[in-house]
Motif scaffolding. Structure first.
Motif, PDB file in Angstrom:
ATOM      1  N   THR A 142      -3.025   1.021  -9.383  1.00  0.00           N
ATOM      2  CA  THR A 142      -3.453  -0.069  -8.509  1.00  0.00           C
ATOM      3  C   THR A 142      -3.749  -1.311  -9.333  1.00  0.00           C
ATOM      4  N   THR A 187      -1.313  -1.301  -4.240  1.00  0.00           N
ATOM      5  CA  THR A 187      -2.496  -0.481  -3.989  1.00  0.00           C
ATOM      6  C   THR A 187      -2.047   0.946  -3.741  1.00  0.00           C
ATOM      7  N   VAL A 188      -2.545   1.858  -4.573  1.00  0.00           N
ATOM      8  CA  VAL A 188      -2.200   3.275  -4.429  1.00  0.00           C
ATOM      9  C   VAL A 188      -3.422   3.994  -3.890  1.00  0.00           C
ATOM     10  N   SER A 189      -3.335   4.430  -2.642  1.00  0.00           N
ATOM     11  CA  SER A 189      -4.493   5.045  -1.993  1.00  0.00           C
ATOM     12  C   SER A 189      -4.024   5.873  -0.809  1.00  0.00           C
ATOM     13  N   SER A 190      -4.778   6.934  -0.543  1.00  0.00           N
ATOM     14  CA  SER A 190      -4.466   7.756   0.625  1.00  0.00           C
ATOM     15  C   SER A 190      -5.278   7.300   1.838  1.00  0.00           C
ATOM     16  N   GLN A 242       0.901   5.680  -0.828  1.00  0.00           N
ATOM     17  CA  GLN A 242       0.102   6.885  -1.070  1.00  0.00           C
ATOM     18  C   GLN A 242       0.353   7.420  -2.478  1.00  0.00           C
ATOM     19  N   PRO A 243      -0.632   8.120  -3.031  1.00  0.00           N
ATOM     20  CA  PRO A 243      -0.404   8.752  -4.345  1.00  0.00           C
ATOM     21  C   PRO A 243       0.847   9.621  -4.317  1.00  0.00           C
ATOM     22  N   ARG A 285       0.013   6.605  -9.034  1.00  0.00           N
ATOM     23  CA  ARG A 285      -1.340   7.161  -9.108  1.00  0.00           C
ATOM     24  C   ARG A 285      -2.341   6.058  -8.802  1.00  0.00           C
ATOM     25  N   ALA A 286      -3.548   6.450  -8.490  1.00  0.00           N
ATOM     26  CA  ALA A 286      -4.589   5.468  -8.159  1.00  0.00           C
ATOM     27  C   ALA A 286      -4.766   4.455  -9.290  1.00  0.00           C
ATOM     28  N   GLU A 287      -4.642   4.912 -10.514  1.00  0.00           N
ATOM     29  CA  GLU A 287      -4.855   4.015 -11.651  1.00  0.00           C
ATOM     30  C   GLU A 287      -3.727   2.999 -11.832  1.00  0.00           C
ATOM     31  N   LEU A 308       0.851  -1.185   0.000  1.00  0.00           N
ATOM     32  CA  LEU A 308       0.000   0.000   0.000  1.00  0.00           C
ATOM     33  C   LEU A 308       0.890   1.240   0.000  1.00  0.00           C
TER      34      LEU A 308
END
Lengths: 111, 127
Positions: free
Chosen positions: B91, B124-127, B13-14, B87-89, B11
């Motif tokens: 993921t 997984t790219v997520s805040s 962060q962006p 970036r989230a995309e 995991l």
């Protein structure tokens, strides 16, 4: 580069046959004999089951066969078995980017 | 036994970075072009990048050019993917895969298929 189009799901009973389509354009599927198919049981490593439209790697049963007509390639599975239940993905070389593209995948359900 | 084993996912962060590794065994690693392929949730697979047998020639899909770098260390039979500015995309489950032809010089994964895959590592790219 758009993904190749596959039906989301397909199904058949044990012993039956099923065919999964993979539709592209004249720049990929229709223009070359470079279509591959992969079998993927979630959580496991994907497996190459066909290359160059209809060539089976060593160890792949001859129940799996491939064909192509125009911009559509097809994977046929005969004599369905329970272990054939998996996700199937096609891929094709693309002259547009000199690389390639995958399909969106088809979940094969053995009833 | 021919095998690929990925690691390094997690995991993040962006804007963050990760480095994925793929250790190969059971074959002559430097004879094969190696790729990274990712599978985003709910979508089909997407080929990301490839590197030739010597490490001298690399290939990238447009969406990762400039923020992913593929390398290999043939002395360690290991393939890497350095991912920056995530970036989230981005993921996805990331797989390493081997070209089925042992030409080693040109990426032919879409011509003749990729015949050995790992089990994947999840990013997984997520805040």
């Amino acid at each position: 580069q758009s993904a190749l189009t596959q039906p989301p799901s397909a199904s058949g009973s044990p012993g039956q046959s099923v065919t999964i389509s993979c539709t592209g354009t004249s720049s990929d599927v229709g223009g070359y004999k470079y279509v591959s198919w992969y079998q993927h049981h979630p959580g496991r490593a994907p497996k190459l089951i066909l290359s160059e439209v209809n060539k089976r790697p060593s160890g792949v049963p001859d129940r799996f066969s491939g064909s192509k007509s125009g911009n559509t390639a097809s994977l046929s599975v005969s004599g369905l078995q329970a272990e054939d239940e998996a996700d199937y993905y096609c891929s094709s070389y693309s002259g547009t980017n000199n690389l390639g593209v995958f399909g969106g995948g088809t979940r094969l359900i053995v009833l | 036994e021919v095998q690929l084993l990925e690691s390094g996912g997690g995991l993040v962060q962006p804007g963050g970075s990760l480095r994925l590794s793929c250790v190969a065994s059971g074959f002559t690693f430097n004879k094969y072009v190696m790729s990274w392929v990712r599978h985003p949730p709910g979508k089909g697979p997407e080929w990301v990048s490839a590197v030739d047998g010597s490490g001298g020639n690399t290939y990238y899909t447009d969406s990762v050019k400039g923020h992913f770098t593929i390398t290999r260390d043939n002395s360690k039979n290991t393939l890497y993917l350095q991912m920056n500015s995530l970036r989230a995309e981005d993921t996805a489950i990331y797989y390493c895969a081997r070209d089925s032809h042992d030409s080693g010089n040109y990426f032919t994964g879409f011509h003749y298929g990729m015949d050995v895959w790992g089990q994947g590592t999840t990013v997984t790219v997520s805040s």
